[in-house]
Design a protein around this motif. Structure first.
Motif, PDB file in Angstrom:
ATOM      1  N   PHE A 290       0.824  -1.205   0.000  1.00 16.95           N
ATOM      2  CA  PHE A 290       0.000   0.000   0.000  1.00 16.95           C
ATOM      3  C   PHE A 290       0.862   1.262   0.000  1.00 16.95           C
ATOM      4  CE2 PHE A 290      -3.570  -2.645   0.450  1.00 16.95           C
ATOM      5  CZ  PHE A 290      -4.701  -1.888   0.211  1.00 16.95           C
ATOM      6  N   ALA A 291       2.066   1.184   0.563  1.00 23.87           N
ATOM      7  CA  ALA A 291       2.985   2.321   0.471  1.00 23.87           C
ATOM      8  C   ALA A 291       3.337   2.593  -0.984  1.00 23.87           C
ATOM      9  CB  ALA A 291       4.245   2.043   1.278  1.00 23.87           C
ATOM     10  N   GLY A 292       3.428   1.533  -1.794  1.00 19.43           N
ATOM     11  CA  GLY A 292       3.779   1.703  -3.196  1.00 19.43           C
ATOM     12  C   GLY A 292       2.619   2.095  -4.071  1.00 19.43           C
ATOM     13  N   PHE A 293       1.508   1.346  -3.991  1.00 15.81           N
ATOM     14  CA  PHE A 293       0.451   1.571  -4.977  1.00 15.81           C
ATOM     15  C   PHE A 293      -0.345   2.848  -4.716  1.00 15.81           C
ATOM     16  CE2 PHE A 293      -3.586   0.258  -2.964  1.00 15.81           C
ATOM     17  CZ  PHE A 293      -4.536   0.738  -3.869  1.00 15.81           C
ATOM     18  N   THR A 294      -0.572   3.221  -3.450  1.00 13.10           N
ATOM     19  CA  THR A 294      -1.297   4.453  -3.164  1.00 13.10           C
ATOM     20  C   THR A 294      -0.498   5.676  -3.602  1.00 13.10           C
ATOM     21  OG1 THR A 294      -2.236   3.356  -1.219  1.00 13.10           O
ATOM     22  CG2 THR A 294      -2.560   5.718  -1.385  1.00 13.10           C
ATOM     23  N   SER A 295       0.819   5.631  -3.385  1.00  8.71           N
ATOM     24  CA  SER A 295       1.658   6.773  -3.756  1.00  8.71           C
ATOM     25  C   SER A 295       1.743   6.942  -5.269  1.00  8.71           C
ATOM     26  CB  SER A 295       3.061   6.611  -3.158  1.00  8.71           C
ATOM     27  OG  SER A 295       3.669   5.403  -3.582  1.00  8.71           O
ATOM     28  N   VAL A 296       1.602   5.850  -6.021  1.00  4.39           N
ATOM     29  CA  VAL A 296       1.593   5.937  -7.480  1.00  4.39           C
ATOM     30  C   VAL A 296       0.439   6.803  -7.955  1.00  4.39           C
ATOM     31  CG1 VAL A 296       1.099   4.614  -9.582  1.00  4.39           C
ATOM     32  CG2 VAL A 296       2.826   3.798  -7.979  1.00  4.39           C
ATOM     33  N   LEU A 297      -0.762   6.515  -7.464  1.00  3.45           N
ATOM     34  CA  LEU A 297      -1.942   7.272  -7.873  1.00  3.45           C
ATOM     35  C   LEU A 297      -1.845   8.734  -7.427  1.00  3.45           C
ATOM     36  CD1 LEU A 297      -4.650   4.598  -7.036  1.00  3.45           C
ATOM     37  CD2 LEU A 297      -3.739   5.180  -9.289  1.00  3.45           C
ATOM     38  N   PHE A 298      -1.293   8.941  -6.229  1.00  8.36           N
ATOM     39  CA  PHE A 298      -1.166  10.288  -5.688  1.00  8.36           C
ATOM     40  C   PHE A 298      -0.281  11.156  -6.581  1.00  8.36           C
ATOM     41  CE2 PHE A 298       1.677  13.010  -3.090  1.00  8.36           C
ATOM     42  CZ  PHE A 298       0.758  13.963  -2.683  1.00  8.36           C
ATOM     43  N   VAL A 299       0.914  10.690  -6.873  1.00 10.53           N
ATOM     44  CA  VAL A 299       1.863  11.518  -7.601  1.00 10.53           C
ATOM     45  C   VAL A 299       1.489  11.619  -9.085  1.00 10.53           C
ATOM     46  CG1 VAL A 299       3.549   9.726  -8.235  1.00 10.53           C
ATOM     47  CG2 VAL A 299       4.340  12.027  -7.731  1.00 10.53           C
ATOM     48  N   TYR A 300       0.840  10.591  -9.615  1.00  6.42           N
ATOM     49  CA  TYR A 300       0.465  10.606 -11.034  1.00  6.42           C
ATOM     50  C   TYR A 300      -0.630  11.639 -11.298  1.00  6.42           C
ATOM     51  CZ  TYR A 300      -0.847   8.829 -15.659  1.00  6.42           C
ATOM     52  OH  TYR A 300      -1.127   8.710 -16.997  1.00  6.42           O
ATOM     53  N   ARG A 418      -3.211   1.616   6.096  1.00  7.93           N
ATOM     54  CA  ARG A 418      -3.296   3.073   6.244  1.00  7.93           C
ATOM     55  C   ARG A 418      -1.924   3.664   6.574  1.00  7.93           C
ATOM     56  NH1 ARG A 418      -7.147   1.648   4.388  1.00  7.93           N
ATOM     57  NH2 ARG A 418      -6.026   2.598   2.682  1.00  7.93           N
ATOM     58  N   ILE A 419      -1.167   2.993   7.458  1.00  4.98           N
ATOM     59  CA  ILE A 419       0.180   3.481   7.778  1.00  4.98           C
ATOM     60  C   ILE A 419       1.065   3.407   6.539  1.00  4.98           C
ATOM     61  CG2 ILE A 419       2.276   3.011   9.118  1.00  4.98           C
ATOM     62  CD1 ILE A 419       0.461   2.101  11.411  1.00  4.98           C
ATOM     63  N   GLY A 420       0.941   2.306   5.791  1.00  3.99           N
ATOM     64  CA  GLY A 420       1.711   2.175   4.555  1.00  3.99           C
ATOM     65  C   GLY A 420       1.373   3.265   3.562  1.00  3.99           C
ATOM     66  N   SER A 421       0.076   3.553   3.400  1.00  2.00           N
ATOM     67  CA  SER A 421      -0.338   4.611   2.475  1.00  2.00           C
ATOM     68  C   SER A 421       0.245   5.957   2.884  1.00  2.00           C
ATOM     69  CB  SER A 421      -1.874   4.698   2.431  1.00  2.00           C
ATOM     70  OG  SER A 421      -2.432   3.512   1.915  1.00  2.00           O
ATOM     71  N   ALA A 422       0.152   6.270   4.191  1.00  2.00           N
ATOM     72  CA  ALA A 422       0.675   7.548   4.678  1.00  2.00           C
ATOM     73  C   ALA A 422       2.186   7.639   4.477  1.00  2.00           C
ATOM     74  CB  ALA A 422       0.318   7.729   6.151  1.00  2.00           C
ATOM     75  N   ALA A 423       2.888   6.545   4.789  1.00  2.00           N
ATOM     76  CA  ALA A 423       4.344   6.549   4.642  1.00  2.00           C
ATOM     77  C   ALA A 423       4.745   6.659   3.173  1.00  2.00           C
ATOM     78  CB  ALA A 423       4.930   5.277   5.253  1.00  2.00           C
ATOM     79  N   GLY A 424       4.036   5.941   2.306  1.00  2.00           N
ATOM     80  CA  GLY A 424       4.364   5.982   0.884  1.00  2.00           C
ATOM     81  C   GLY A 424       4.137   7.351   0.279  1.00  2.00           C
TER      82      GLY A 424
END
Length: 475
Positions: A290-300, A418-424
């Motif tokens: 989740f740190a990886g995939f959530t951050s992909v959508l965010f930055v894209y 959720r922690i992974g998403s926030a950290a990513g």
């Protein structure tokens, strides 16, 4: 002589009822997870309409994620103890009321307050869904149910920007990103009262709600998540002093829960769950993924709107291949996980990594406004990989968890997400903005951000491969 007729249970009717009950749980889960990303495209409208400060806008997004994550484990335990159906309905009612309050908010400050309450209500709902799946389904049916659950997790996050763009364009107001929850919430409550199974948990009379455990876990999670969700808003390095405090509080929580377990006092979190290799490794894998995939959508989506000049609707549409791939593959993953076990997760993560490399290459080859088209196929591949990762990993992680602990276990799993998403988002966002500030080339910043996301995906892949080598491959 009087003949007494005993009413037999109809297996077909029971099966239909279970799947209808699952649809109720998934609808509520979709609603709560959609609210993590749907507001992103509404922030400019909120700023204009409420004259909101930048800090308020930051908290509209991060505050929801923060309170959502803090409540998950206690909410899961509450459902295990008091009944998942009742806890679920209470959570949906509170979420619906908080959504109405968000839509009516007169100022930015009040909107933040109501968003915090909405996040708490969302955290109350989420673990009941996984707990009810454990309660209602077994074997292959459970895998299919978790496949549908994983599809909702992946799709709800990906379609949030698109849904927000459509609602704002149709209504002309940001308030409808909250009002849309009102009819959905009302329908879910009515259906839940009719379809969700009643369950009176059997428990030791000495078991109660572990209030000290709740306070220790809440304080530790808050100290850990706060600098992550506020990484962009809080300047300076002082915020990271909260991390050692978080470690201390969580270590104290761990010791307290061990004491509660030895005294048979009903701990908030049964530490014996972590003796189950599938649960321990699956939870870590989920955090990294989740740190990886959530951050992909965010930055894209950020890159498309700010740099490429895409509208909110166009940026959301450009991310749709990922959502479509996730939805289709998650349903297939539920049928295949019993055959391939952890090997299916390895295949899924490999597809995600391949898709991210494809997006990086696409941005290099097509640097202009057509990048959304160029990245569509790689995003579809990554989405297919995501669908083969989230649902099967959830099934494998929770497969050997006792049903009476299913709510708390689901809460732990989703807290990690959720922690992974926030950290990513914090890590990838920091890399993206730093590269942009120092070099001014947005495509290069996006590529570096995606490489950072790829490192998280590769960490999850390493865990999955290690599980296959050390175990049977079935989790």
């Amino acid at each position: 002589m009087t003949t007494v007729q005993v009413r037999q249970s109809d297996p077909v009717a029971d099966e239909r009822r279970r799947w209808k009950a699952l649809a109720v749980c998934l609808t509520a889960g979709f609603m709560t997870l959609l609210d993590t990303s749907i507001v992103i495209v509404a922030l400019p409208s909120m700023e204009r309409g409420l004259h909101a400060a930048t800090a308020d806008l930051s908290w509209v997004v991060s505050g929801y994620a923060l309170t959502y994550g803090l409540v998950l484990v206690p909410a899961g335990r509450l459902g295990d103890l008091r009944g998942r159906r009742e806890t679920f309905i209470t959570g949906v009612a509170l979420f619906t009321l908080a959504s109405a309050a968000c839509g009516l908010a007169p100022t930015g400050t009040w909107l933040v307050v109501f968003r915090l309450l909405q996040g708490m209500a969302g955290g109350l709902i989420a673990p009941q869904g996984s707990g009810l799946i454990q309660q209602m389904f077994k074997g292959a049916e459970r895998a299919r149910a978790f496949a549908a659950f994983g599809s909702v997790v992946a799709v709800s996050t990906a379609v949030g920007p698109l849904a927000g763009g459509l609602l704002i364009e149709a209504s002309g107001s940001w308030r409808w990103v909250f009002y849309v929850n009102l009819p959905i919430g009302a329908a879910v409550i009515i259906a839940a009262l009719r379809l969700l199974p009643r369950h009176a948990p059997r428990r030791d009379p000495r078991e109660g709600f572990d209030v000290p455990g709740v306070l220790l876990l809440g304080a530790g999670a808050l100290a850990l998540m706060l600098p992550l969700v506020q990484e962009q808003a809080w300047s300076g390095r002082g915020k990271w002093a909260l991390v050692p405090l978080a470690v201390l509080l969580l270590a104290t929580f761990w010791a307290w829960e061990g004491r509660q377990l030895r005294r048979r006092r009903g701990p908030l979190l049964d530490l014996r769950l972590f003796r189950v290799r599938a649960f321990r490794l699956g939870a870590l894998l989920s955090l990294a993924y989740f740190a990886g995939f959530t951050s992909v959508l965010f930055v894209y989506t950020l890159f498309l709107q700010i740099t490429m000049g895409y509208s909110a609707l166009a940026a959301g549409t450009a991310a749709m291949p990922f959502a479509v791939g996730s939805a289709l593959a998650a349903l297939a993953g539920g049928r295949l996980v019993g055959r391939y076990g952890r090997g299916l997760v390895v295949r899924g993560l490999s597809c995600v990594a391949l898709g991210l490399v494809g997006v990086i290459v696409s941005v290099q080859l097509v640097p202009g406004r057509y990048v959304g088209w160029a990245a569509a196929l790689p995003l579809l591949v990554a989405g297919i990989g995501s669908g083969l990762t989230v649902a099967p990993n959830t099934t494998l992680t929770l497969a050997r968890v006792p049903v009476r602990r299913a709510g708390a276990a689901g809460g732990v799993l989703q807290t990690g997400q959720r922690i992974g998403s926030a950290a990513g988002i914090a890590a990838v966002g920091a890399v993206y903005f730093a590269r942009l500030a120092n070099h001014g080339r947005a495509s290069g910043a996006l590529q570096l951000g995606f490489l950072t996301s790829l490192l998280f995906i590769l960490a999850a892949l390493t865990l999955a491969v290690a599980d296959m080598r050390d175990g049977s491959g079935t989790g």
